[in-house]
Design a protein around this motif. Structure first.
Motif, PDB file in Angstrom:
ATOM      1  N   CYS A 196       0.763  -1.365  -0.387  1.00  6.58           N
ATOM      2  CA  CYS A 196       0.093  -0.258   0.041  1.00  6.58           C
ATOM      3  C   CYS A 196       0.979   0.851  -0.103  1.00  6.58           C
ATOM      4  O   CYS A 196       1.835   1.858   0.757  1.00  6.58           O
ATOM      5  CB  CYS A 196      -0.861   0.003   1.425  1.00  6.58           C
ATOM      6  SG  CYS A 196      -1.845   1.747   1.233  1.00  6.58           S
ATOM      7  N   GLN A 239       0.130   4.333   0.901  1.00  3.73           N
ATOM      8  CA  GLN A 239      -0.384   4.813   2.132  1.00  3.73           C
ATOM      9  C   GLN A 239       0.284   4.511   3.198  1.00  3.73           C
ATOM     10  O   GLN A 239       0.816   5.442   4.094  1.00  3.73           O
ATOM     11  CB  GLN A 239      -2.017   5.138   2.166  1.00  3.73           C
ATOM     12  CG  GLN A 239      -1.988   6.874   2.862  1.00  3.73           C
ATOM     13  CD  GLN A 239      -3.684   6.906   3.259  1.00  3.73           C
ATOM     14  OE1 GLN A 239      -4.532   6.330   1.556  1.00  3.73           O
ATOM     15  NE2 GLN A 239      -4.331   7.056   4.018  1.00  3.73           N
ATOM     16  N   CYS A 240       0.039   2.950   3.650  1.00  7.84           N
ATOM     17  CA  CYS A 240       0.359   2.459   4.903  1.00  7.84           C
ATOM     18  C   CYS A 240       1.272   1.914   4.931  1.00  7.84           C
ATOM     19  O   CYS A 240       2.050   1.167   5.947  1.00  7.84           O
ATOM     20  CB  CYS A 240      -1.058   2.344   5.676  1.00  7.84           C
ATOM     21  SG  CYS A 240      -1.235   0.554   4.635  1.00  7.84           S
ATOM     22  N   CYS A 255      -6.766   1.295   4.017  1.00  8.67           N
ATOM     23  CA  CYS A 255      -6.897   2.617   3.450  1.00  8.67           C
ATOM     24  C   CYS A 255      -7.318   2.268   1.903  1.00  8.67           C
ATOM     25  O   CYS A 255      -6.706   2.599   0.796  1.00  8.67           O
ATOM     26  CB  CYS A 255      -4.977   2.998   3.143  1.00  8.67           C
ATOM     27  SG  CYS A 255      -3.490   3.081   4.413  1.00  8.67           S
ATOM     28  N   SER A 269      -5.984   3.402  -1.779  1.00 13.46           N
ATOM     29  CA  SER A 269      -4.629   4.088  -2.539  1.00 13.46           C
ATOM     30  C   SER A 269      -4.432   3.039  -3.349  1.00 13.46           C
ATOM     31  O   SER A 269      -4.818   1.299  -3.223  1.00 13.46           O
ATOM     32  CB  SER A 269      -4.263   3.555  -0.789  1.00 13.46           C
ATOM     33  OG  SER A 269      -2.808   3.608  -0.736  1.00 13.46           O
ATOM     34  N   SER A 283       9.554  10.690  -0.182  1.00 15.27           N
ATOM     35  CA  SER A 283       8.577  11.464   0.851  1.00 15.27           C
ATOM     36  C   SER A 283       9.130  11.157   2.483  1.00 15.27           C
ATOM     37  O   SER A 283       8.765  12.510   3.573  1.00 15.27           O
ATOM     38  CB  SER A 283       7.385  10.232   1.445  1.00 15.27           C
ATOM     39  OG  SER A 283       7.352   9.536   1.750  1.00 15.27           O
TER      40      SER A 283
END
Length: 147
Positions: free
Chosen positions: A4, A6-7, A21, A24, A39
């Motif tokens: 994922c 996002q996570c 999520c 995502s 990021s």
């Protein structure tokens, strides 16, 4: 394996969406590493503010569920650990603070106000039903000492 974006949760190749999520992207390990490298240099500048309070963990969980359904970033912050806090600090604060991203505050307040009204209405109905059941039980039970 897929991950994922996002996570970072790991999934088998046949999975189409992250369970935590929704919406995502799921990507390969190399793409995730590149994304995390980019990021990691960016600081998280989101500011969270209090949208509501809850007096018990079940209500707090319900509020979080409502906000997560609307994809509003949320976390719960406990404020007290027990009744001793009131005695030692003299401060009486709610048990739980429901914190949301600052930009989502207005929408979160609307959603949580509606949810609180529904919970209060349900609680009133449950209290009336319990009283009616108690009256019905008292009317059909034998008097004390009759057994």
């Amino acid at each position: 394996m897929k991950y994922c974006m996002q996570c970072g949760s790991e999934y088998q190749d046949g999975v189409k969406e992250c369970a935590d999520c929704p919406g995502s992207l799921l990507v390969d390990a190399e793409t995730l590493r590149q994304h995390q490298a980019q990021s990691s240099s960016e600081a998280d500048t989101r500011k969270f503010v209090r949208a509501a309070t809850a007096e018990d963990p079940l209500t707090a969980d319900d509020y979080v569920r409502v906000l997560e359904t609307e994809r509003i970033p949320v976390f719960v912050r406990p404020r007290r650990t027990g009744s001793v806090d009131v005695l030692t600090t003299g401060v009486l604060e709610p048990w739980w603070e429901i914190m949301v991203g600052e930009e989502y505050l207005e929408r979160a307040i609307q959603l949580l106000s509606r949810e609180k009204a529904e919970l209060d209405a349900t609680a009133d109905e449950a209290a009336r039903a319990a009283e009616e059941e108690e009256l019905a039980t008292e009317a059909t039970s034998p008097p004390p000492g009759a057994i």
